[in-house]
Design a protein around this motif. Structure first.
Motif, PDB file in Angstrom:
ATOM      1  N   TYR A 318       0.774  -1.117  -0.082  1.00  0.00           N
ATOM      2  CA  TYR A 318      -0.115  -0.063   0.132  1.00  0.00           C
ATOM      3  C   TYR A 318       0.941   1.089   0.162  1.00  0.00           C
ATOM      4  O   TYR A 318       1.701   1.164   0.686  1.00  0.00           O
ATOM      5  CB  TYR A 318      -0.986   0.033   1.191  1.00  0.00           C
ATOM      6  CG  TYR A 318      -1.751  -1.049   1.541  1.00  0.00           C
ATOM      7  CD1 TYR A 318      -2.812  -1.336   0.546  1.00  0.00           C
ATOM      8  CD2 TYR A 318      -1.617  -2.149   2.296  1.00  0.00           C
ATOM      9  CE1 TYR A 318      -3.698  -2.535   0.440  1.00  0.00           C
ATOM     10  CE2 TYR A 318      -2.556  -3.067   2.310  1.00  0.00           C
ATOM     11  CZ  TYR A 318      -3.506  -3.491   1.541  1.00  0.00           C
ATOM     12  OH  TYR A 318      -4.276  -4.445   1.327  1.00  0.00           O
ATOM     13  N   LYS A 319       0.486   2.212  -0.842  1.00  0.00           N
ATOM     14  CA  LYS A 319       1.095   3.580  -0.686  1.00  0.00           C
ATOM     15  C   LYS A 319       0.633   4.415   0.271  1.00  0.00           C
ATOM     16  O   LYS A 319      -0.553   4.424   0.414  1.00  0.00           O
ATOM     17  CB  LYS A 319       0.871   4.248  -2.065  1.00  0.00           C
ATOM     18  CG  LYS A 319       1.730   5.517  -2.265  1.00  0.00           C
ATOM     19  CD  LYS A 319       1.570   5.913  -3.685  1.00  0.00           C
ATOM     20  CE  LYS A 319       2.601   6.916  -3.875  1.00  0.00           C
ATOM     21  NZ  LYS A 319       2.594   7.717  -5.366  1.00  0.00           N
ATOM     22  N   LYS A 320       1.517   4.969   0.923  1.00  0.00           N
ATOM     23  CA  LYS A 320       1.000   5.816   2.103  1.00  0.00           C
ATOM     24  C   LYS A 320       0.321   7.068   1.549  1.00  0.00           C
ATOM     25  O   LYS A 320       0.834   7.751   0.560  1.00  0.00           O
ATOM     26  CB  LYS A 320       2.304   6.416   2.850  1.00  0.00           C
ATOM     27  CG  LYS A 320       1.904   7.108   4.216  1.00  0.00           C
ATOM     28  CD  LYS A 320       3.247   7.513   4.917  1.00  0.00           C
ATOM     29  CE  LYS A 320       2.713   8.066   6.396  1.00  0.00           C
ATOM     30  NZ  LYS A 320       4.051   8.351   7.088  1.00  0.00           N
ATOM     31  N   THR A 321      -0.916   7.315   1.853  1.00  0.00           N
ATOM     32  CA  THR A 321      -1.832   8.431   1.665  1.00  0.00           C
ATOM     33  C   THR A 321      -1.448   9.648   2.400  1.00  0.00           C
ATOM     34  O   THR A 321      -1.224   9.580   3.592  1.00  0.00           O
ATOM     35  CB  THR A 321      -3.281   7.811   1.681  1.00  0.00           C
ATOM     36  OG1 THR A 321      -3.677   7.560   2.930  1.00  0.00           O
ATOM     37  CG2 THR A 321      -3.521   6.736   0.494  1.00  0.00           C
ATOM     38  N   GLU A 357      -8.402   3.937  10.442  1.00  0.00           N
ATOM     39  CA  GLU A 357      -7.328   3.116   9.781  1.00  0.00           C
ATOM     40  C   GLU A 357      -7.863   2.269   8.788  1.00  0.00           C
ATOM     41  O   GLU A 357      -7.133   2.306   7.535  1.00  0.00           O
ATOM     42  CB  GLU A 357      -5.901   2.828  10.361  1.00  0.00           C
ATOM     43  CG  GLU A 357      -5.278   3.772  11.501  1.00  0.00           C
ATOM     44  CD  GLU A 357      -4.039   3.037  12.160  1.00  0.00           C
ATOM     45  OE1 GLU A 357      -4.082   1.880  11.882  1.00  0.00           O
ATOM     46  OE2 GLU A 357      -3.471   3.871  12.796  1.00  0.00           O
ATOM     47  N   ARG A 387      -2.286   9.022  -3.889  1.00  0.00           N
ATOM     48  CA  ARG A 387      -2.311   7.850  -4.450  1.00  0.00           C
ATOM     49  C   ARG A 387      -2.294   7.646  -5.973  1.00  0.00           C
ATOM     50  O   ARG A 387      -2.272   8.848  -6.780  1.00  0.00           O
ATOM     51  CB  ARG A 387      -3.915   7.079  -4.280  1.00  0.00           C
ATOM     52  CG  ARG A 387      -3.958   7.068  -2.602  1.00  0.00           C
ATOM     53  CD  ARG A 387      -5.180   6.071  -2.694  1.00  0.00           C
ATOM     54  NE  ARG A 387      -5.730   5.976  -1.242  1.00  0.00           N
ATOM     55  CZ  ARG A 387      -6.613   5.323  -1.029  1.00  0.00           C
ATOM     56  NH1 ARG A 387      -7.336   4.370  -1.736  1.00  0.00           N
ATOM     57  NH2 ARG A 387      -7.105   5.085   0.477  1.00  0.00           N
TER      58      ARG A 387
END
Length: 817
Positions: A318-321, A357, A387
């Motif tokens: 997952y890419k940190k948003t 979260e 994102r």
């Protein structure tokens, strides 16, 4: 330091003064021969003194703390061993190698006056310590047990010579046997010291027996481990040898790539993936198949492609948003003017995500006409959230496999578009825009909209199963955004899974802001112009919006501005002056863009009989719809033209039936329709038209034709009609009022049930339009027919009428209008 007392032991009265040498982590036992390297200066002098003056005898004592270079008397144990120096060899580095032979136990007292710690080495007065007497039957049983254990120890420990084991086995005395075995056991020096201090031979031999059994177990375990390691090493060496042979064979046959090395590399990649164990095991089985296949076989390619697809997917990556609401609001406002509802919904999602979260990704559907910014706002959402953005066009998709993938049994099988998108973006939480979701179609290959039901269901897409992968993949963190022009073509189950956000058309003032702040600077940059090269006046911009475009969005407006930029670029190049500035005004606008494409204000200039203005909601936003009706001598035939759909044709029939049922109130003869033909036409006949909201417009035009009374030209209307004349609510009110505002209408008739929808209409529109809610057709005709009051309209007839019409008249008079 040991505090063992030797009370009750056999202590010899013979006393000797001998040089004492301290040992580090070494315990000297009687009847043992040990070689030691000696490097400390004091120890070397003690050895030299022992050789010179003490008949090669020396007292060896172990230090309690090995790290001390110069131990004090209290740092040495009380019990040591008197030893004899057998050999001494000086080495080049200054150290000496000495061979000691243990003779007997002895103790010393550090507090005695006889102890002398000189500068070179200590001289101590020692007392010999003898073993206590032991019972024979107890000793014999213990000695036999120790001999058996020693024999077993000799078998498992190959480091002890068989001669040594044989020599020790001949000893029958408990104390001597214990002292002979201890030097061969790998035990820490403190444990050895405690055994050295034991003067009871039975107790000492029992302790040695216990240690011997422990060593046997440890050596057995070490042997098993070594054998296992050796077997593994032999297996690895064998595999390495065979692999090298395979490489040589492959090279001779022209196959440079080693399939075994490829499989090994794939397994290493698989172990690094953060995927579920069930999926990992499935892929591991596929890799195992690769090992057993020939690379030249067709199935090898199929399996290898499958494994490559699985490996390249971002499993739980997952890419940190970003969760900065203020920054996100700023980005959305920079990219788009207006569109408050979509922006607010995105900010709400980000706010909730900041508190929780593990919130699932929402499924939003932006519905609206072309050019209003549905796709571009999806891209801005991805930028605001930090994102990745992926756009998938579903227009024209008619194969279910485009969504869920093909089965691997098919030639050229591939995963669906969703999985392909995740592979490209390399993260499992992108923003995916499913564009034109209403343009999908269905044929014999399946229904792709049905396949989207699982993808766009937050309760199911956590275990999305692609036909090609045949593995569960988690799509719950993906932010899905769909776009559509017309919701009617989207199946209801699919609509139910999405949150519909309508993006209506823009007002004229909004188009001005968008053109000046967004579109014009963009086109100036794309055409190689500078900001000073082109200036468009506000009046010219309004003229472009009004007379060169007629749309809900701004796509055609952008095209017209691009045309202005091209003309400007042409003038600059021809004049060879890059600093030239072109000013566009209403006076020279037609020279640049040509004649006007549209007439501003679609309503008629004057009121006409049989012509009414309706409002329709199409895929391109709200539109004004002209309805024309003419009467001709004939036989009561009704002709409907203009490429109308079934719903509009039925609305025309219902309108005619309503007028016939009210003929006496309108002052018409009962058989007024039998000798005339009625032709209903909606202009722009090449454009398909359908929908129920044109009912009151058709009825008004037909009534105007029969009564020969014109319809107000500045009035537009929308609403569905029933046979009783009731006006039912419609959809798309905001878009229809925008169309009326663009067409310069002054008054709009809407169904009374749509009055609640006026809160979504901008105040700028409501300020310029007179909105009249109507409940039935009588109210519509009273407002729409020009210069005709309600009393004049429903004047009735004094002449005798058939009984049936009287009954109808009485029935309608009994009902409120």
């Amino acid at each position: 330091m040991s505090s063992t007392e030797f009370e009750g032991g056999n202590t010899s009265t013979e006393q000797n003064i001998l040089p004492m040498m301290s040992l580090r982590e070494v315990v000297m036992f009687p009847r043992s021969i040990v070689p030691l390297f000696v490097g400390r200066e004091s120890s070397i002098k003690a050895i030299e003194e022992a050789i010179a003056d003490y008949d090669k005898k020396i007292f060896l004592v172990t230090q309690e703390f090995p790290e001390k270079e110069k131990p004090e008397p209290e740092d040495l144990f009380r019990v040591g061993t008197v030893s004899k120096i057998l050999q001494m060899l000086r080495l080049p580095d200054g150290t000496i190698k000495v061979l000691f032979e243990g003779m007997y136990r002895a103790s010393w007292n550090p507090d005695s006056d006889d102890v002398v710690f000189g500068e070179n080495f200590p001289l101590v007065n020692i007392d010999r310590v003898d073993d206590l007497p032991a019972e024979e039957h107890t000793t014999e049983a213990l000695v036999r047990s120790v001999h058996e254990a020693l024999e077993k120890f000799g078998k498992v420990n190959k480091k002890i010579a068989p001669e040594t084991i044989l020599a020790i086995s001949t000893i029958r005395t408990a104390g001597k046997l214990a002292d002979s075995i201890m030097p061969h056991l790998k035990v820490e020096f403190l444990k050895k010291q405690s055994i050295l201090e034991m003067i009871d031979p039975i107790e000492r031999l029992e302790a040695v027996y216990e240690l011997l059994l422990g060593e046997i177990e440890i050596v057995s375990i070490e042997k098993r481990v070594k054998n296992r390691v050796k077997g593994q090493m032999e297996k690895n060496q064998r595999e390495y040898y065979l692999n090298e042979q395979l490489k040589a064979i492959n090279k001779e046959m022209g196959r440079e790539d080693d399939p075994q090395a490829e499989a090994h590399e794939l397994e290493e990649q698989l172990n690094e993936k953060n995927m579920e164990e069930e999926s990992r095991e499935r892929v591991r089985k596929e890799i195992k198949k690769l090992r057993q296949m020939a690379p030249s076989s067709a199935e090898y390619t199929v399996v290898r492609n499958y494994v490559d697809w699985v490996m390249e997917l971002p499993w739980n990556k997952y890419k940190k948003t970003k969760l900065d609401i203020a920054e996100a609001r700023k980005i959305l406002d920079e990219d788009h003017y207006g569109l408050e509802k979509p922006k607010e919904r995105i900010l709400e999602y980000m706010a909730v995500q900041a508190l929780v979260e593990t919130i699932k990704g929402p499924i939003l559907c932006f519905a609206g006409p072309p050019g209003v910014g549905k796709t571009s706002i999806a891209r801005s959402i991805a930028r605001a959230m930090g994102r990745e953005f992926v756009r998938l066009s579903l227009g024209g998709v008619r194969d279910e496999a485009e969504i869920r993938g093909h089965r691997r049994t098919y030639v050229g099988a591939l995963p669906g578009k969703i999985i392909q998108s995740l592979r490209r973006c390399e993260f499992s939480n992108p923003v995916i825009c499913l564009d034109e979701v209403d343009k999908m179609s269905t044929d014999f290959r399946g229904d792709p909209s049905a396949a989207l039901l699982e993808v766009l269901d937050p309760e199911q897409n956590g275990t999305f199963n692609d036909h090609y992968l045949d593995l569960d993949y988690d799509l719950s963190k993906v932010f899905f955004i769909t776009t559509a022009n017309d919701l009617h073509s989207i199946p209801l189950p699919l609509q139910d899974r999405m949150e519909i956000i309508n993006l209506p058309g823009y007002l004229e003032t909004e188009k001005m802001h968008i053109a000046k702040d967004f579109l014009l600077p963009k086109q100036v940059g794309e055409h190689g112009l500078k900001e000073d090269n082109l200036a468009i006046s506000d009046n010219a911009m309004i003229d472009i919006i009004r007379t060169y475009t007629r749309e809900a969005g701004v796509r055609n407006l952008e095209r017209e501005l691009a045309k202005v930029c091209r003309k400007t670029a042409m003038q600059i190049v021809e004049s060879d002056d890059k600093s030239k500035s072109v000013h566009v005004t209403t006076a020279n606008l037609s020279k640049i863009l040509g004649v006007h494409k549209f007439r501003f204000g679609a309503s008629e200039d004057k009121s006409l009989v049989g012509v009414s203005t309706g409002l329709a909601y199409t895929q391109v936003g709200g539109e004004m719809l002209m309805v024309e009706v003419v009467l001709m001598p004939g036989k009561g035939k009704v002709v409907i033209t203009g490429k109308l759909g079934e719903v509009m044709q039925e609305s025309a029939q219902a309108a005619l039936s309503y007028i016939r049922s009210r003929s006496d109130l309108f002052g018409l003869k009962p058989d007024f329709h039998e000798k005339i033909d009625i032709h209903v036409h909606v202009p722009e006949g090449a454009t398909p038209k359908d929908g129920p909201s044109a009912g009151i417009t058709l009825c008004t035009a037909i009534a105007s034709a029969f009564l020969n009374v014109p319809v107000r030209h500045d009035l537009a209307m929308t609403g569905e009609i029933t046979l009783r004349g009731r006006v039912l609510p419609i959809g798309g009110l905001r878009e229809k009022l925008l169309a009326a505002h663009r067409g310069l209408s002054k008054t709009v008739l809407i169904p009374i049930d749509n009055k609640k929808d006026l809160k979504d209409v901008p105040d700028a529109i409501l300020k310029d339009l007179e909105i009249i809610p109507v409940e039935n057709m009588d109210e519509v005709l009273s407002c729409a027919l020009d210069n005709l009051t309600a009393e004049e309209l429903f004047r009735g007839r004094d002449s005798a009428t058939p009984i049936a019409l009287n009954l109808i008249k009485d029935e309608y008079q009994a009902q409120p209008h």
